[in-house]
Design an enzyme around this catalytic site. Sequence first.
Site, PDB file in Angstrom:
ATOM      1  N   ASN A   1     -10.116   0.165   0.755  1.00 47.36           N
ATOM      2  CA  ASN A   1      -8.730  -0.101   0.715  1.00 47.36           C
ATOM      3  C   ASN A   1      -8.364  -0.617  -0.789  1.00 47.36           C
ATOM      4  O   ASN A   1      -8.408  -1.730  -1.007  1.00 47.36           O
ATOM      5  CB  ASN A   1      -8.103  -0.874   1.730  1.00 47.36           C
ATOM      6  CG  ASN A   1      -6.626  -0.728   1.913  1.00 47.36           C
ATOM      7  OD1 ASN A   1      -5.777  -0.483   0.787  1.00 47.36           O
ATOM      8  ND2 ASN A   1      -6.038  -1.308   2.833  1.00 47.36           N
TER       9      ASN A   1
ATOM     10  N   CYS B   1       0.830  -1.224  -0.077  1.00 51.02           N
ATOM     11  CA  CYS B   1       0.117   0.035  -0.133  1.00 51.02           C
ATOM     12  C   CYS B   1       1.121   1.277   0.028  1.00 51.02           C
ATOM     13  O   CYS B   1       0.164   2.511  -0.065  1.00 51.02           O
ATOM     14  CB  CYS B   1      -0.896  -0.036   1.256  1.00 51.02           C
ATOM     15  SG  CYS B   1      -1.988  -1.457   1.352  1.00 51.02           S
TER      16      CYS B   1
ATOM     17  N   HIS C   1      -2.454   6.982   3.138  1.00 54.94           N
ATOM     18  CA  HIS C   1      -3.162   5.600   2.731  1.00 54.94           C
ATOM     19  C   HIS C   1      -4.515   5.394   3.337  1.00 54.94           C
ATOM     20  O   HIS C   1      -4.508   5.455   4.362  1.00 54.94           O
ATOM     21  CB  HIS C   1      -2.317   4.336   3.274  1.00 54.94           C
ATOM     22  CG  HIS C   1      -2.665   3.176   2.600  1.00 54.94           C
ATOM     23  ND1 HIS C   1      -3.415   2.870   1.724  1.00 54.94           N
ATOM     24  CD2 HIS C   1      -2.805   2.052   3.700  1.00 54.94           C
ATOM     25  CE1 HIS C   1      -3.764   1.605   1.484  1.00 54.94           C
ATOM     26  NE2 HIS C   1      -3.509   1.308   2.569  1.00 54.94           N
TER      27      HIS C   1
END
Length: 329
Positions: free
Chosen positions: A270, A116, A240
């Site tokens: 996500n 990520c 993030h």
Amino acid sequence: MPATPSGARGAIITGWGTALPDEIVTNVDLESKMDTDDAWIRDRTGIAQRHVGGTTAGLSTEAGRAAIEMSGVDPAEIDALVLATTTPDRMVPASASTVQNMLGLSCGAFDVNAACSGWVYALVTAHGLIAMGSEKVLVIGTDTLDRITDYTDRNTGILFGNGSGAALLEAVDGAGQMLGWDLDSLGEAESALFAEIGGFLQMEGREVFRRAVRLMADSATKALTSAGVSSDELALVVPHQANIRIISASLERLEIPMEKAAIVLDRTGNTSSASVPLALADALDAGRVGDGDLVLFVGFGAGMSAASAVVRWGADRGPALERPGRAGT
Ligand code: UT7
């Protein structure tokens, strides 16, 4: 590893683009697949829906094309394509090669996998290419996490979705936008979040949560220090998009109010490598960033990796420097 750019040859973002597949899975849709409910997911993560479907190369091409068009750059002039992804379409070749072909580019193309944190890693890498003579670099972050997510597992299935975000970087005389950056990895914590080849994501949620808050705050602090700015000078933070509570706890450590955060996770879940560029594009499109504003990118993810960068938006678009000793295209 935090660092301050030399200032000899920098870059600015002159275009950006995004792509999300059409199919949406809401929290309510998940209620029939696992023991969960919409209210719990919203309360514990901030997520209301996620997009599924598409391919990493297909979404990357859509986002990359939009960034190129916005910048007005001739695709023939692009010197490199850096694609951050943790879900390439195939083991070999790099998905960047497929995207390069689909976009009709003639340049080097490679994937970066830092989970990520990937797009921030790719952004820093692209600045390195520009410092070494490249003039125009396309930086894409894309993940198709539906291929490695078990949507019957309530531990992971509520979190992840697909998407892509891209930025076109152009070289400028002088420092450019990036003032400081940090790349980190904590390999000893890799067992907290992983997927074997061909398998689904496995995660110790509480452990990832605990480490993520500290990793984000530490990495952001290192990048701010190397940039020589303090957190209260920031106009926008692009974190993030993992969990609204992780974002809120890490910003609290950094003494940054939540109003300064770019948030898209309610709509996207996500999306790993895509999450920072998707949130950045959303903030830019909403007019939340003006000339001279300081923006912090901060990511964390499997690895466990972390990456941060501080940019001053709207740095002068001076003429590009001569390329030092560059072969090829
Ligand atoms: O890019 C990085 C990707 N990963 C992450 O960012 C993950 C970080 N971790 C998290 O976001 C959170 O740990 C989760 C969202 C995964 C889980 O939230 P949590 O607040 O840590 O939940 P928990 O595991 O501590 O469980 C709390 C309660 C438990 O019930 P009891 O024992 O209190 O009765 C769980 O059984 O919530 C229950 N629970 C759920 N209930 C409904 C756990 N998962 C769910 C669920 N739906 N999906």
